[in-house]
Design an enzyme around this catalytic site. Structure first.
Site, PDB file in Angstrom:
ATOM      1  N   HIS A  62      52.096  35.277   6.539  1.00  0.00           N
ATOM      2  CA  HIS A  62      51.122  36.246   7.064  1.00  0.00           C
ATOM      3  C   HIS A  62      49.893  36.342   6.158  1.00  0.00           C
ATOM      4  CE1 HIS A  62      50.707  40.362   9.297  1.00  0.00           C
ATOM      5  NE2 HIS A  62      49.520  39.950   8.872  1.00  0.00           N
ATOM      6  N   ASP A 154      48.377  39.846  15.788  1.00  0.00           N
ATOM      7  CA  ASP A 154      48.225  40.678  14.590  1.00  0.00           C
ATOM      8  C   ASP A 154      46.794  41.118  14.337  1.00  0.00           C
ATOM      9  OD1 ASP A 154      49.255  41.956  12.173  1.00  0.00           O
ATOM     10  OD2 ASP A 154      47.952  40.522  11.173  1.00  0.00           O
ATOM     11  N   ASP A 307      50.247  39.719   3.986  1.00  0.00           N
ATOM     12  CA  ASP A 307      49.172  40.262   4.826  1.00  0.00           C
ATOM     13  C   ASP A 307      47.842  40.220   4.055  1.00  0.00           C
ATOM     14  OD1 ASP A 307      47.773  41.371   6.911  1.00  0.00           O
ATOM     15  OD2 ASP A 307      48.645  43.369   6.736  1.00  0.00           O
TER      16      ASP A 307
HETATM   17 ZN   LIG Z   1      48.893  43.576  10.992  1.00  0.00          ZN
END
Ligand SMILES: [Zn+2]
Length: 429
Positions: A62, A154, A307
């Site tokens: 991610h 996302d 992230d």
């Molecule tokens: Zn997210």
């Protein structure tokens, strides 16, 4: 140098049951010999790994490399540099680029540019819905065939439950999965900070944790009912973690990731009113941080994903309502996880699993192995060396993190990819 001898490192390879001190001889990029003691010989470069860990390099499923479209924040080259400096040699880019990764040509662009940079394996995810608009499914089969490793919108949730169910069934039937950014936007209601004492005291628009919890619950039930896999992105709340544990116990094919910031920071980061603390989902309270730590230890949370979300300085200087959420993370995951080892949440083997082997397996790849005959793809890190987070040590194009000025313990010394040293802390990439 075609011969490299790594001396006296503590080698941990969970997949191959290695957890001991060994020397490793690398010849022309391949692991030639692993033994208790390999005598150095003429012409070989020696890496002294005493008191260091040698493990398969890391995998982050991610990251936001902002390429195409917002390369003033990050691009595939600078993102790759930050990755290898963090010990990563496999990363999966999120599709919230401009344009979104919803077509085969963009999937190919990411893969080709990643290979051109050549520092690590840069793989794309693809959008669940066209333009990430939440209405019409993308051509999943074609995108997967072109190299998209999974599907996600996302940055935004798949808010329509019917679309989500269809997406899960379709992705599951072609051997892939959907990963969801769980947030009920009607509940988050433009909130900025976790709804709690800090947001109330500072007068920041509150974002209730139910915004995450309810959508995690929905996805858990869809996974249970359909039998299809679903992956929860950046889980952060105690109740969401308990919901995932419940669904897993009932047999749902559910997995979850947690970020370094949700494992280490609380909404206290807002106390100086700095928007560097703004992230989605928001930094929560101490009991949530404790919950995600123990869930990572027990396996309810499967692994760490950063992230990594770069934003330019001027964007993070905007007022809290207008500043984009997100913080960088690729260089902070290792120190964060090592701190949890030091505090006895789990051991070093589990640390390597959550940073390396578990995320690799999730995207269907064989984790790099520290075995004779294998191409060297490994990381050497000093778990004790501390370093300061600052503009110079951050190798990402953007420097947006609340950690600026703080000291972290745990430093990547060498990263090997495809048999070569792609990063060393002395000479960079
Ligand atoms: Zn997210």
């Amino acid at each position: 140098m075609s011969l490299i001898l790594i001396k006296n490192g503590h080698v941990i390879d969970p997949e191959n049951n290695i957890n001991n001190q060994f020397d490793i001889l690398i010849e022309k990029g391949k692991i030639k010999k692993i033994d208790k003691n390999i005598e150095p010989f003429a012409g070989c470069e020696i890496i002294n790994a005493e008191n260091m860990i040698v493990s398969p390099s890391f995998c982050d499923i991610h990251v936001h490399f902002r390429d195409p479209g917002q390369t003033y924040k990050e691009d595939i080259r600078t993102g790759s540099i930050a990755a290898v400096a963090g010990g990563y040699t496999t990363v999966v880019c999120m599709p919230n680029t401009l344009p979104a990764i919803d077509e085969v040509s963009i999937v190919r662009y990411i893969i080709e540019k990643g290979e051109e940079v050549g520092l690590c394996r840069v793989l794309p995810s693809a959008a669940v819905t066209k333009g990430r608009k939440g209405k019409e499914l993308t051509e999943m089969w074609l995108l997967k065939d072109a190299g998209a490793v999974y599907f996600t919108d996302d940055g935004a949730p798949v808010w329509d439950a019917f679309i989500m169910r269809k997406a899960m069934e379709y992705a599951g039937s072609i051997g892939s999965f959907v990963a969801d950014h769980c947030e009920d936007l009607s509940l988050s209601n433009n909130g900025v900070a976790h709804e709690g004492e800090i947001a109330a005291a500072l007068g920041l628009p509150p974002l209730p944790p139910e915004a995450e919890d309810t959508m995690v619950a929905r996805d858990c039930i869809l996974a249970l009912r359909t039998g299809m896999p679903v992956h929860i992105c950046h889980i952060s709340s105690k109740v969401a973690v308990e919901t995932v544990a419940w669904a897993k116990a009932l047999g749902a094919k559910i997995t979850a990731e947690v970020t370094p910031h949700h494992l280490s920071l609380t909404d206290d980061e807002w106390l100086d009113f700095d928007c560097k603390a703004k992230v989605s989902p928001p930094l929560r309270e101490h009991e949530d941080v404790e919950a995600v730590r123990w869930a990572l230890a027990s396996g309810v949370i499967d692994f760490v994903a950063t992230d990594h979300a770069p934003h330019a300085h001027q964007e993070k200087m905007l007022e809290h309502q207008h500043c984009p959420p997100g913080m960088i993370g690729l260089q902070f995951a290792l120190p964060t996880v090592l701190k949890l080892v030091k505090k006895d949440y789990f051991d070093m083997k589990r640390a390597i699993e959550v940073l390396s082997t578990e995320p690799m397996k999730k995207i269907g790849l064989t984790p790099p192995a520290i075995k004779e005959g294998e191409t060297a793809e490994l990381v050497i890190f000093d778990p004790f060396e501390s370093w300061e987070v600052n503009e110079e040590t951050i190798l990402s194009k953007s420097k947006n993190t609340p950690l600026i000025g703080r000291k972290l313990r745990g430093k990547v010394k060498y990263t090997f990819y495809n048999g070569k040293i792609v990063y060393s802390d002395k000479s960079g990439v």
